[in-house]
Design an enzyme around this catalytic site. Structure first.
Site, PDB file in Angstrom:
ATOM      1  N   LYS C  95       0.881  -1.172   0.000  1.00 49.32           N
ATOM      2  CA  LYS C  95       0.000   0.000   0.000  1.00 49.32           C
ATOM      3  C   LYS C  95       0.910   1.211   0.000  1.00 49.32           C
ATOM      4  O   LYS C  95       1.641   1.463   0.968  1.00 49.32           O
ATOM      5  CB  LYS C  95      -0.911  -0.001   1.229  1.00 49.32           C
ATOM      6  CG  LYS C  95      -1.867   1.183   1.191  1.00 49.32           C
ATOM      7  CD  LYS C  95      -2.871   1.203   2.324  1.00 49.32           C
ATOM      8  CE  LYS C  95      -3.703   2.469   2.192  1.00 49.32           C
ATOM      9  NZ  LYS C  95      -4.045   3.041   3.490  1.00 49.32           N
ATOM     10  N   GLY C 156      -8.924   9.378   9.303  1.00 55.87           N
ATOM     11  CA  GLY C 156      -9.299   9.486  10.710  1.00 55.87           C
ATOM     12  C   GLY C 156     -10.411  10.480  10.990  1.00 55.87           C
ATOM     13  O   GLY C 156     -10.806  10.678  12.130  1.00 55.87           O
ATOM     14  N   ALA C 182      -9.862   5.687   3.791  1.00 53.53           N
ATOM     15  CA  ALA C 182      -9.743   6.908   4.605  1.00 53.53           C
ATOM     16  C   ALA C 182     -11.069   7.649   4.734  1.00 53.53           C
ATOM     17  O   ALA C 182     -11.722   7.956   3.751  1.00 53.53           O
ATOM     18  CB  ALA C 182      -8.687   7.856   4.037  1.00 53.53           C
ATOM     19  N   THR C 205      -9.433   3.147  11.514  1.00 49.40           N
ATOM     20  CA  THR C 205      -9.730   3.955  12.703  1.00 49.40           C
ATOM     21  C   THR C 205     -11.072   3.627  13.343  1.00 49.40           C
ATOM     22  O   THR C 205     -11.171   3.476  14.559  1.00 49.40           O
ATOM     23  CB  THR C 205      -9.722   5.455  12.314  1.00 49.40           C
ATOM     24  OG1 THR C 205      -8.448   5.781  11.770  1.00 49.40           O
ATOM     25  CG2 THR C 205     -10.014   6.335  13.507  1.00 49.40           C
TER      26      THR C 205
END
Lengths: 255, 255, 255, 255
Positions: C95, C156, C182, C205
């Site tokens: 990644k 996040g 994300a 997250t």
């Protein structure tokens, strides 16, 4: 007032010249907008065909021209168009647009940075049209762009600030003016961009395709001023809980 | 211009008097807003205590007063407050607010309709503050309200047009003016309400709690004008696909 | 099932290893998620310090590891990290993350493309984390990336599909899998990405920082399956006008 | 598990019977949804015309029936329909729908409260379909409704949680179950309602009009479970700033 390149502008509304039903209507709308900086495609400069020429009437009306490279698919295309535009219109100002994708006209970050670097070095005042990508904006600033022009939404979509969270970051980080471009379909969208702290907005489709372009241009003019004033006046935050605006007439309860 | 009850107004921005830091600042902001119709809680009329009185200075400044029944929890409370307000302020105009919930100040549809019916019959010019409920709006119109005032979001939340889809329906169906109230936290929100076709908006918190209330009032004034102009000028629709605003300089590709 | 590089996966939920309160909790959550492909930062491989090592337990649990280059600011950094990761973890899967901005961790389009090109040529299976930029996605595909990983919102932030309009275009145009990465903060966000037609999502997250990570991992697992099923089952469109779902009992009106 | 009236349900997905292409497809989809409580219009009970009858097959399949008063324009209509439904279907369960507006089918708060009060007093288990109006919800609870069913968006619009801010307040304040009804057009919408803390959702149009209703029903089943699990597992909050999920490999910078 804000400064772009070597000029200071009173108006924070940039406009374009595409999609109007005719030159006369276009000029009336642009004048109503009080825009000072107007973009036009190189193709619209037809020195040999006055009927199709926008350059002379815009120049005569006192607008600062901002040639654009609409149609360019590569840095090379754009650099060629920039040179032709500088020669034809006598100005180093340039709205850099490179969009290899014919369907959504999304800008190419790689080619745009490459062309911006070369053209800034040659003395062009480069305003690149790009995705609302915070890192790319910093890089364009670093190679000498006079401003960055992140998109709010796909060109002509009228969807408004789809990229709001990213515009917020770009504005926070930029050392050059941030001009929100593309997708602004209503005065409320323009005001919202200014409230976020953008330095200016560029509006074309929403004015040109309105039923009454002169009135719409005036509406955008006012909305941009309103949004900027609100930004400077200090907008209060948002809350999930109610806050009474009128004091509650509590004595009523005890009467 | 729009007509409410027996009066025609030039300004489509209604304002309120709560939360300002003082009477002098309030007056300056309201004047900058060019608002003609200003709401104030019955409690703010203290004929015996000039220091705390808003009635006299607002009257002297030429505003049309719109007493409100803020704090009322039932139709009975509100009717009592309406009578006291009419006597104290000498006007049949009334912003009807009934909110039994002290936390979110959400309006009560049942009590509001009951009080509106009674007060309209008594000759009050009733402007009810209510949820953005299309059926309730028609019913309030049917019992003789001079306008309906659906909320955009919880009072003081500054969240903007959370009820957009319902406001759209209310505006489409209403035979009386629709004034969007509560939750309008920025000029862009006010412009968006006007672009939807609202007849007016009421703004209080966002002006009163701005760092510079006079500038903010001016910004809202311009945004409301802009939104209305855009509505009348015919806003174009939204598209998911891009539509080029500049004609593509296609010859570039063949050079 | 979808294919990435040389492998076929049953699960369309990719997960990460950051922010968990401990290795044991992490493993339990990842197992509950039924994720098959798990990303971890090079830093988490401490062959000499078993207490801080994630590599061995993840490997033992049967996950396909996806080393990431988190912390890299340039293509050079990322290429170095890729080599170290391949050696330490024995896998060409990567990644690719390059984010020079320490505050928002926004990816760098220029450096990412440069590194992707070099690493793909070296035989890495490159999955680049990038802005939701349709043109950049095509270019990454052209240089040999195995997938593209556009962001939904800042890492996040838990804000969900802020980039929805651009993801839609990316998915329409891509010839390689699109993995939304994300900003996915709730199962509903993951489902929405899948409903748009994304091939997979990466969630870290929101699982790691939940009060109960195992339950949250299960919730994401189900939501991803639900979103994909809905996409395949053909979601109906959206309408501004009501459409009755129950047939109206019209005879009532005539009784 | 949640309790409605005198029954405990495992499934938090309520379904409807309108708009399916046929009874067989409807039954297959409802079974796939694992819904236990199914609403149907009184009109769909044709004891004399088995071909058009839904009652018998639904009953035979073990569903708890929830007759609705779709088509009622007044409290009187609805009360009549309730009596007919109780007799025809042998159940005191009732989804109360009163919508005088034929275009948007928006519920009438006044008539709904009136009918709810009367029917609850008669022993009906009343589930009223209403606007997302927090005060109205409390009042319906006060007159004995077994739950409240606020709308997410206009019926059949598939627009999702347009009323999110108001649903949040309703859920916070309610002492009876909150079932989000109308406008839920995708599994992600259903999951989002559950994540907010709703007790259940009702879905009809999105399942019935899908290309593959059985797969769509399964997708909704999973999404509802996922949303509830996430709510119970403690969803983390939203942030405007990035928060790295992978630990940054900072040593890279010093190599």
């Amino acid at each position: 007032m804000f400064t772009l390149g070597d000029r200071t502008f009173t108006s924070r509304l940039l406009t374009g010249t595409g999609k109007f039903s005719g030159t006369k209507h276009m000029l009336a709308a642009l004048q109503a907008s009080e825009s000072e900086l107007v973009t036009l495609a190189l193709k619209r400069v037809s020195l040999n065909d006055p009927a199709d020429d926008l350059f002379s009437p815009l120049k005569a009306a006192g607008f600062q021209l901002l040639p654009n490279t609409s149609g360019a698919c590569t840095a090379e295309d754009a650099i060629l168009a920039a040179h032709l535009a500088r020669e034809a219109m006598g100005t180093p100002w340039l709205k850099l647009e490179i969009h290899p994708d014919p369907r959504y006209l999304m800008p190419d970050p790689i080619e745009t940075l490459k062309a911006a670097k070369a053209l800034a070095r040659e003395g062009f005042i480069v305003l690149p049209y790009i995705h609302a990508d915070p890192v790319l904006c910093k890089r364009l600033e670093d190679v000498g762009c006079a401003a960055v022009m992140p998109l709010a939404a796909p060109i002509g979509s009228n969807l408004g600030l789809e990229t709001r969270e990213f515009l917020r970051i770009i504005i926070e980080q930029a050392q050059v003016p941030v001009i929100v471009d593309a997708g602004i379909g209503a005065p409320s969208h323009a005001a919202a961009a200014m409230e976020l702290g953008a330095d200016a907005v560029l509006v074309n489709t929403a004015i040109a395709t309105a039923a009454d372009p002169v009135a719409m241009a005036t509406a955008f003019k006012l909305a941009v001023i309103a949004g900027r004033m609100a930004y400077e006046a200090g907008l209060p935050g948002q809350h999930q809980q109610a806050q009474a605006s009128s004091p509650l007439t509590d004595f009523l309860l005890s009467t």
